[in-house]
Design an enzyme around this catalytic site. Structure first.
Site: not given
Ligand code: 9MR
Length: 369
Positions: A153, A258
């Site tokens: 990101e 994802e």
């Molecule tokens: O699914 C993840 C969630 O449990 C966390 O709270 C969040 C915090 O950053 O991150 C989520 O996963 C993210 C991933 O690591 C990167 N891309 C976006 C995903 C959804 O937010």
């Protein structure tokens, strides 16, 4: 007549039994085994096998794993001189035991950083951090973790570079440096740039420029991870297809890393996964607190089918498709961008039953081959 009745009964019972058992033995990973890996994102509890039923579902359906949270830097590197690999060791052991493709998420990301990392203010300190962080983690799992999200990101929606702590201290060079450090620590691991909304035209232009630049400066990029936090009606199949074609024309693999599809109303037509965006809840914004109506269940199934139909068309370019979670109950989309809603974004419901979306993905393979 006397003999026909029991005979018919036996045949129909046999048929019913064989259909059910066929359904129960079929799995996503087997159906798509000649196409691409089918992955899922594991929570800490799933890595630690806290629920046996959930664990058998994971092992039955998926052949690739990503840690949903526990490998983010705030957990693996909580203090400057302290690493914590207790859970990531378990994650890797789980993947090895079950012969799964193991993906590392993530090395350099502006979010979920440890507090001490946020305070790094100059280039010397940041350079030392990147070197130590990437080298320690990637070397530790050399030959075990198959691929890495090296940078996650790094882009804004308009395709420009995000003003992260990395960009602020090191300038654009941090990107190629990160890929060089990872390649040095494990030359055989596949290295990915991973982001959301990079199938959208403006951000895609930015991602293409970023990958080209890293490669031109001598970095090894093996793939691009399109996160795929999508909606029922967008992005269009055309934009996704253009993205697959344009990225693979750079000579990199395309992974959908994802994948999930929100079925809930979207405040301000929000896209992507910018977790800092939060909104107040209301009954109107949480229309299916008990169950998903059939009409939406069907829409979700059709949407998944059309996406996977496209993936199959381009299977030679796609390395992996990973769902962001095992079942609906676990999804981050129950809490984003509004906390406490009930969303239904995955092929399995919160009780681990497969949904029509799941059936549509299996059906796609039955009719194809
Ligand atoms: O699914 C993840 C969630 O449990 C966390 O709270 C969040 C915090 O950053 O991150 C989520 O996963 C993210 C991933 O690591 C990167 N891309 C976006 C995903 C959804 O937010």
């Amino acid at each position: 007549m006397k003999f026909i009745k029991p005979y018919l009964f036996a045949v129909t019972t046999l048929l019913a039994v064989s259909c059910t058992s066929q359904k129960e033995t079929a799995s996503l990973k087997d159906a798509y085994k000649n196409d691409f890996y089918i992955g899922t994102a594991l929570s800490a509890d799933q890595i630690e096998v806290k629920k046996v039923k959930e664990d058998s579902l994971i092992r039955k359906e998926f052949n690739a794993i990503t840690a949903e949270n526990i490998m983010k830097s705030m957990y693996t590197h909580p203090e400057k001189d302290k690493y914590d690999f207790a859970l990531s060791d378990k994650f890797v052991a789980y993947g090895e035991k079950n012969k799964m493709f193991i993906h590392g998420h993530t090395l350099i990301w502006h979010s979920q950083l440890a507090p001490w990392m946020e305070k790094i203010a100059d280039s010397t300190e940041m350079k030392a951090f990147m070197q130590d962080h990437i080298n320690t983690i990637v070397s530790k799992y050399k030959g075990k973790i198959n691929s890495w999200d090296v940078v996650n990101e790094a882009l804004n929606e308009d395709g420009t570079l995000r003003q992260s702590v990395f960009l602020k201290t090191l300038g654009e060079k941090y990107l190629v440096d990160a890929f060089k450090l990872a390649a040095k620590a494990d030359p055989k691991a596949e290295l990915y740039y991973n982001d959301y909304n990079i199938e959208e035209p403006a951000k895609r232009v930015g991602a293409i420029a970023l990958i080209k630049k890293i490669k031109a400066e001598g970095g090894k990029v093996d793939g691009v991870g399109i996160q795929g936090h999508w909606r029922l009606n967008s992005p269009s199949i055309e934009e996704i297809e253009k993205s697959i074609l344009e990225y693979s024309a750079l000579g990199v693999k395309v992974a959908f890393t994802e994948l999930d599809i929100t079925v809930l109303p979207n405040p301000w037509d929000l896209k992507g996964a910018e977790i800092s965006q939060k909104f107040e809840g209301s009954a109107k914004m949480n229309p299916y607190p008990k169950a998903l109506p059939d009409s939406i269940q069907n829409k979700l199934a059709e949407r998944y089918a059309s996406i996977f139909k496209l993936f199959l068309k381009h299977k030679d370019k796609i390395s992996r498709v990973t769902f962001w979670g095992v079942h609906d109950g676990q999804s981050w989309l129950n809490d984003w961008p509004i906390k406490g809603r009930t969303n239904y974004p995955l092929p399995f419901d919160k009780d681990l039953r497969h949904k029509k979306a799941y059936d549509s993905l299996l059906k796609l393979k039955e009719t194809k081959e």
